[in-house]
Design a protein around this motif. Sequence first.
Motif, PDB file in Angstrom:
ATOM      1  N   LEU A 164     -12.752 -70.333  -2.603  1.00 17.10           N
ATOM      2  CA  LEU A 164     -11.297 -70.237  -2.594  1.00 17.10           C
ATOM      3  C   LEU A 164     -10.651 -71.201  -3.581  1.00 17.10           C
ATOM      4  N   ALA A 188      -8.860 -72.315  -7.536  1.00 15.40           N
ATOM      5  CA  ALA A 188      -9.321 -72.512  -8.913  1.00 15.40           C
ATOM      6  C   ALA A 188     -10.321 -73.657  -9.039  1.00 15.40           C
ATOM      7  N   HIS A 189     -10.363 -74.538  -8.040  1.00 13.42           N
ATOM      8  CA  HIS A 189     -11.258 -75.696  -8.156  1.00 13.42           C
ATOM      9  C   HIS A 189     -12.561 -75.536  -7.370  1.00 13.42           C
ATOM     10  N   THR A 190     -12.923 -74.292  -7.078  1.00 12.91           N
ATOM     11  CA  THR A 190     -14.183 -74.044  -6.377  1.00 12.91           C
ATOM     12  C   THR A 190     -15.039 -73.067  -7.180  1.00 12.91           C
ATOM     13  N   PRO A 191     -15.530 -73.491  -8.346  1.00 11.03           N
ATOM     14  CA  PRO A 191     -16.417 -72.595  -9.087  1.00 11.03           C
ATOM     15  C   PRO A 191     -17.673 -72.323  -8.247  1.00 11.03           C
ATOM     16  N   CYS A 239     -12.687 -76.231  -2.494  1.00 10.40           N
ATOM     17  CA  CYS A 239     -12.497 -77.575  -3.025  1.00 10.40           C
ATOM     18  C   CYS A 239     -11.127 -77.667  -3.687  1.00 10.40           C
ATOM     19  N   LEU A 258     -15.998 -71.559   1.096  1.00  9.60           N
ATOM     20  CA  LEU A 258     -16.011 -72.895   0.511  1.00  9.60           C
ATOM     21  C   LEU A 258     -14.705 -73.102  -0.247  1.00  9.60           C
TER      22      LEU A 258
END
Lengths: 430, 430
Positions: free
Chosen positions: B351, B353-356, A396, A394
């Motif tokens: 993947l 930093a913006h996919t917690p 984003c 995943l």
Amino acid sequence: MPLRLDTASPEFKARFTAFLGTKREVSQDVAQAVARIIDDVRARGDDALIDFSRQFDRVDLGALGIRVTDTEIDAAEKAADPAAREALAFAHERIRSHHQRQLPESGRYVDAAGVELGHRWTAVDAVGLYVPGGTAAYPSSVLMNAVPAKVAGVKRVVMVVPAPDGQINPLVLAAAKLAGVDEVYRVGGAQAVAALAYGTQTIAPVAKIVGPGNAYVAAAKRHVFGTVGIDMVAGPSEVLVIADGAQNPDWIAADLLAQAEHDTAAQSILMTDDAALADAVVYAVERQLTMLPRRDIAAASWAEFGAVIKLKSLDEAPALADRIAPEHLEIMAADAEALAERIHHAGAIFLGAHTPEAIGDYVGGSNHVLPTARSARFSSGLSVLDFMKRTSILKCGPEQLRALGPAAIALGEAEGLSAHARSVAIRLNL
Amino acid sequence: MPLRLDTASPEFKARFTAFLGTKREVSQDVAQAVARIIDDVRARGDDALIDFSRQFDRVDLGALGIRVTDTEIDAAEKAADPAAREALAFAHERIRSHHQRQLPESGRYVDAAGVELGHRWTAVDAVGLYVPGGTAAYPSSVLMNAVPAKVAGVKRVVMVVPAPDGQINPLVLAAAKLAGVDEVYRVGGAQAVAALAYGTQTIAPVAKIVGPGNAYVAAAKRHVFGTVGIDMVAGPSEVLVIADGAQNPDWIAADLLAQAEHDTAAQSILMTDDAALADAVVYAVERQLTMLPRRDIAAASWAEFGAVIKLKSLDEAPALADRIAPEHLEIMAADAEALAERIHHAGAIFLGAHTPEAIGDYVGGSNHVLPTARSARFSSGLSVLDFMKRTSILKCGPEQLRALGPAAIALGEAEGLSAHARSVAIRLNL
């Protein structure tokens, strides 16, 4: 005599349900004995393997060695019957070629919100293959278990096989070599399963264990499930033959007996809309039985668990077949394909009069490790996928996180998991 | 304090191995108690469910009814928080859309010998979904289990959920309705698993059981495995974050705590090549902990099982990550994609930093039921495939049987299975 049922009979429904409920295996409660064996192997490693092998297999692994050496394997290969070795090589190539097609594809895509989603297939690192010793040592099973693992890309395929009185079937070792098995150990039973799951000084642990075995092996696999992966726990084998009146009763009888000779708990079932064919098959079974080396086993299986079901019409077959959910299903009928389409629960379907199940056992190319005892309702035959696993992916960016974040925060809060919500909110300066 | 490790230390190898061996769950031996409960449900059906529910959940199902009615479900849906319901619908659509892509294709081909081989995927008929009650009742889990089943084409999805003191989380029922769950029963524990596997007067049996649960539920699933299919037995959850020095320590700390708040047995691990980031994250965790409603759970998990591993270089991360085989893997580093490529054993990879990880828990679309406790070495997250099974298909004509038959006969004879050989030979007039 086998059970005779007729869908035209008013008692059919009740008798068929009772038939489905027949227990074919005495379930031995060996869980406690197995737990003790496993604990002992975890505690004492090789020493426990040596002790149990002396006790159960009458073999001194301290003297002989736990690992079967390459020299021994080469010697066994040379000792094996050349015609059988050649047939094994023919089977190996067909099995390998078919399973090669099962390799799954990894993939990635970007959805409408710009979120990247994907999955990646990778092979299990190390697999253990249990091979029974003695009379149930089948080289074809070595191929059917080891080839999909090797096609999947498993780096380390480890075989364990008990050596009762020191003996291992040379053709089993030849099959192991052919299939590219990396290590062979002469241990069996629950102790071998424990060694594969937890490792000993000699045997490094594996991540998954496959292959058939007796009640102790099955209980041991169930016990270590979770620490390692396991395949289905195999039950006794079965065949259902659906035939119309145009079929050769001798061929059908031969197929029913091929199933019955496996084991007294095996089950052979015929469904036909032709009463004369049903009678002819029953007669042919009796006649052929006298010629079989394993006639005692086959006769016991046929008498105790065999069944001949007379249908008003083959149109009734699919619904009944789905309730049986047979491991093997042969359809010998003019409209075999159409009937097959309507049957949802079967391990493998063999279409037409020229596809006896034994072809699938050995050289068809598809796998002969199939779901038994009605488990085709929820499971599949062994395949390359059983030796691989899927990692989901995943990704984003800031924009996608802004689009998806609020719903994630709402759900985290609703579930009382504030830190979940917070891990999203902190990135959105909320 | 979490464990601090450094790959530059001479003791690293031994300490990392010891860390991997840490037991996070006290394994309760409840197998015997569970066997008794299952036997009782098999013997007494609904009456046993009513007795056990009175005993364990303090609820009178005789008065209340075992089945949750549609009226109750509609009322629960109306009672649920509208914002949460809307978020659930958003999540449902994303999960459905992603899982739709997992539908496998059936296929047939004719090989060089003219043999037809193929496979056909069909859905499992009936699936049982176990949903824990009380604080661990997560509506998102209902979606994650039920949606793939419905996408697979499962006709009957049955949910069981305990109702301690008569209560069921309304959002759990709303999620069930949204996902298309067909029947809901207010029973839990080993008794619910027994009812799903064997059926009672009220609950018809299913073919497969999925969903998380406590030690009793896990032992019951293990017990009925074979009679029905089961999914993995879930262990405590874990996250591994791999980060380079450019990352925001607050974000990483928030992610580690999102994992830690699940359960005192949860595990959060950071790997970084930047000593200053490692210290900053440890500091941020301590600071953020004070703000969390579930701070006691998160603090206990972090103190007992948390770990911060300082690497000489991120190049060391893939090999170490593969040994951990984490359920969740976040890679927050400039070369996240390249690192991900080199890691083989992980349930899901997040993947950048913006996919917690919390995005994946709720709204990413991929499944949050993932292999825990190092089982990503041999198993995969839940998918549509878990609710389907594959039937293999084989078809020979007379010519193909002549080509393949002799090798099958040779192998049948070599394995001492003459009836197998004979079922081929009789068709070839041999």
